[in-house]
Structures are given as structure tokens and as C-alpha cells.
Scaffold this active site. Structure first.
Site, PDB file in Angstrom:
ATOM      1  N   ASP A  11       0.836  -1.207   0.000  1.00 14.88           N
ATOM      2  CA  ASP A  11       0.000   0.000   0.000  1.00 14.88           C
ATOM      3  C   ASP A  11       0.868   1.253   0.000  1.00 14.88           C
ATOM      4  OD1 ASP A  11      -2.112  -1.772   0.261  1.00 14.88           O
ATOM      5  OD2 ASP A  11      -2.601  -1.201   2.321  1.00 14.88           O
ATOM      6  N   ALA A 244      -8.474  -0.720   6.557  1.00 18.67           N
ATOM      7  CA  ALA A 244      -8.295  -2.028   7.214  1.00 18.67           C
ATOM      8  C   ALA A 244      -9.145  -2.201   8.472  1.00 18.67           C
ATOM      9  CB  ALA A 244      -6.836  -2.341   7.517  1.00 18.67           C
ATOM     10  N   ALA A 245     -10.055  -1.279   8.738  1.00 14.43           N
ATOM     11  CA  ALA A 245     -10.962  -1.489   9.877  1.00 14.43           C
ATOM     12  C   ALA A 245     -11.816  -2.737   9.623  1.00 14.43           C
ATOM     13  CB  ALA A 245     -11.851  -0.272  10.084  1.00 14.43           C
ATOM     14  N   GLY A 246     -12.335  -2.847   8.400  1.00 13.39           N
ATOM     15  CA  GLY A 246     -13.135  -4.024   8.046  1.00 13.39           C
ATOM     16  C   GLY A 246     -12.297  -5.295   8.088  1.00 13.39           C
ATOM     17  N   ASP A 247     -11.064  -5.205   7.611  1.00 14.97           N
ATOM     18  CA  ASP A 247     -10.183  -6.379   7.624  1.00 14.97           C
ATOM     19  C   ASP A 247      -9.872  -6.797   9.062  1.00 14.97           C
ATOM     20  OD1 ASP A 247     -10.104  -6.270   4.848  1.00 14.97           O
ATOM     21  OD2 ASP A 247      -8.298  -5.034   4.831  1.00 14.97           O
TER      22      ASP A 247
HETATM   23  O1  RIB Z   1      -9.016  -3.145   3.020  1.00 10.25           O
HETATM   24  C1  RIB Z   1      -7.862  -2.377   2.888  1.00 10.25           C
HETATM   25  C2  RIB Z   1      -6.995  -2.937   1.792  1.00 10.25           C
HETATM   26  O2  RIB Z   1      -7.654  -2.813   0.560  1.00 10.25           O
HETATM   27  C3  RIB Z   1      -5.678  -2.211   1.616  1.00 10.25           C
HETATM   28  O3  RIB Z   1      -4.659  -2.746   2.419  1.00 10.25           O
HETATM   29  C4  RIB Z   1      -5.419  -2.338   0.128  1.00 10.25           C
HETATM   30  O4  RIB Z   1      -4.312  -3.115  -0.194  1.00 10.25           O
HETATM   31  C5  RIB Z   1      -6.696  -2.894  -0.480  1.00 10.25           C
HETATM   32  O5  RIB Z   1      -6.587  -4.219  -0.813  1.00 10.25           O
END
Ligand code: RIB
Length: 302
Positions: A11, A244-247
Site C-alpha cells: 500500500d 483495514a478497519a473491516g479487515d
Molecule cells: O481493506 C484495505 C486494503 O484494501 C488495503 O490494504 C489495500 O491493499 C486494499 O486491498
């Protein structure tokens, strides 16, 4: 074990006063480079939240590959099934506004060559979880979901990013996680007459027997499972960057299920992780450790 089959990116993140409109150029002061990709982020979130985790996906043969994999390796994620392919490692170009909102453009690169064949030598059991997103080719995600179901593992699909979903996927998943935009887009695709995320989740649970979780930013999450509704509030935090909150939610949620928590306990841990991830810039740089999640939960959901 949690097996994540998904994207691995590097990123490039810059802060801007506001997100650029089409045709507009916006200047940011500088940029930072982080490991990312929804798959990689969710694998890191799962291992940091206390679950043994394996990452399956594809990177190039370039220096960015190591950058994208390094945090996973350091955290102890099993990388033995990573594919090295003849394409550049995936990259994401992320603008974060002063309000903490983001706009992300992904150059998929090696992720487009990831194949579910990489999973075929593995054996799973009903205690295992497979975590999928939508940044790999749809056919491969579908093949992975089918394989995981045949193995008897539980399958979680995060339908990010939004877009046309292969309806066949719904046959093979146990839990669906979406944000508000993604669940509305799913409802439109399937011609549902209900229009609120809550009602859509309820209908997915009722008609497809899929536990459906909708993440709603500062409003927390709503989930429907076996006809029962749950709602968990987000933690009160100062938002720096929602990337990345969702991740973080997905990884910590899966880790909590794997550790034996029920749906409510897993949602609480996912919400805490997602909230904490908003307090720092970047994707993997912001994903919290188990201790931080449990500390944040203390007294919140007594
Ligand atoms: O959800 C966030 C991610 O979406 C980022 O890290 C980026 O790489 C995209 O895949």
C-alpha cells in the site's frame, strides 16, 4: 487453523485534505509504504487476535513481494502455500483525508494469477475456518469456497470490495460479512425488495441460512443468525484512518470463533479490533494485538 485465501498488496498511502474527484489532482505532503491487501490484512488480524493462521495467495518475483509478506512472516503466519508468479506484486494507492476517510485504487498484479489449486494439498477439519474476500478472481474464490465446504471447514466470505457476486458462492458459505455499501449492492443484484442493511441481513439469514454481518462504521455491527438479531456498538475512538478497519474486524472475528467464542463474543472482538484499527494510519500497521482487543473490551460489554 484459519486459512485465508486472498490478496497480498503493498500500500502506498498519502494524506490529503480531501479525496480527489474524477479529473481532479490533490497534493499530499508525502507518502508511506505498508504491507496490505484484504487477504494479507485479514490473515494478520487473525494471527494477532490469537489464532494459528495460514495465508494462501500470490506475489510476484519482485522486491515488493517481501515487503508485502514481511509482517505476516514476523507474526508467525504460515506462508508455505504462497504462489510466486510472473506478474508484479499487487499494489494499492490509498488517499486518506483529514476526516479519516479513504479512497483506494488497487493494481491487482500477481493477485490475478492466484489459484485455488494452491489449497489442494491441505487437509481441513470442522474446527478449521476459511476466510475469503473478493480481491482474487471470482472463479478461484468460488473454487476455494467449494473446496473448503467439501473439507468440512466453516467458510467466511467478506464481500469486499463491492461488485457483482457469483450467486453460486452463497451455496458454500456459512458467514457473510459486508459493509453497508456492499450489502446494498448485493441486495440490488439479487433484486431484493428490502432496502435497509438490517432487513437485507435478516433476509439473507432467513432465505439462505447464512449468518450475515453488516459492519456500519461508528454505528458498530448488526448481525442476523438463525433468526436472531445482534447489535454491537463501536468503541468510542478518535478516527485517524479507517483503512483495514473491516479487515481487522474479519480477522479478529474469525480468530474469536476459532478460539471457541460464540457469535456474540466473536462480534464483540471483531468490533473492538475494527475500532482500534481506525486509531492509526495504514493497514497492517494499525491491526491490533489480542491484548489490546481484550483490554478495550474490558467493561464494554459486561
Ligand atoms: O481493506 C484495505 C486494503 O484494501 C488495503 O490494504 C489495500 O491493499 C486494499 O486491498
Amino acid at each position: 487453523m484459519i486459512t485465508v485465501f486472498g490478496s497480498i498488496n503493498v500500500d502506498f498511502v498519502t494524506r490529503v485534505a480531501h479525496i480527489a474527484q474524477a479529473g481532479e489532482t490533490v497534493l499530499g505532503p508525502d507518502y508511506q509504504v505498508f504491507a496490505g491487501g484484504k487477504g494479507g490484512n485479514q490473515a494478520l488480524a487473525a494471527v494477532r487476535a490469537g489464532a494459528p493462521t495460514r495465508m494462501v495467495g500470490a506475489v510476484g518475483r519482485d522486491p515488493f513481494a517481501e515487503l508485502g509478506l514481511q509482517p505476516l512472516e514476523q507474526a508467525g503466519v504460515d506462508l508455505s502455500c504462497i504462489q510466486r508468479v510472473d506478474a508484479p506484486t499487487g499494489a494499492a494507492f490509498i488517499a486518506v483525508s483529514d476526516a479519516g476517510e479513504n479512497a483506494i485504487t488497487v493494481a491487482s498484479g500477481a493477485n490475478r494469477l492466484a489459484t485455488a489449486d494452491a489449497l489442494s494439498g491441505l487437509t481441513l477439519s470442522p474446527s478449521d475456518l476459511v476466510l475469503l474476500q473478493r480481491e482474487l478472481p471470482d472463479a478461484q474464490t468460488l473454487a476455494a469456497a467449494r473446496w473448503a465446504r467439501q473439507q468440512g471447514a466453516r467458510v467466511i466470505l467478506n464481500i469486499a470490495p463491492a461488485g457483482q457476486l457469483d450467486p453460486a458462492l452463497l451455496t458454500f458459505i456459512d458467514v457473510l460479512i459486508a459493509n453497508e455499501g456492499e450489502i446494498l449492492s448485493l441486495a440490488e443484484q439479487f433484486g431484493m425488495t428490502v432496502t435497509s442493511p438490517d432487513d437485507i441481513a435478516r433476509q439473507m439469514d432467513r432465505d439462505h441460512a447464512i449468518t450475515t454481518v453488516v459492519t456500519m462504521g461508528e454505528q458498530g455491527v448488526v448481525a442476523w443468525s438463525d433468526g436472531v438479531r445482534r447489535q454491537i456498538d463501536a468503541l468510542p475512538i478518535e478516527v485517524v484512518d479507517t483503512t483495514a478497519a473491516g479487515d481487522s474486524f474479519c480477522g479478529a472475528f474469525a480468530a474469536a470463533l476459532h478460539r471457541g467464542f460464540g457469535l456474540t463474543g466473536a462480534l464483540q472482538r471483531g468490533v473492538a479490533a475494527g475500532s482500534l484499527a481506525c486509531t492509526q494510519l495504514g493497514a497492517q500497521s494499525s491491526i491490533p494485538l489480542l491484548a489490546a482487543i481484550e483490554t478495550a473490551l474490558d467493561g464494554q460489554f459486561a
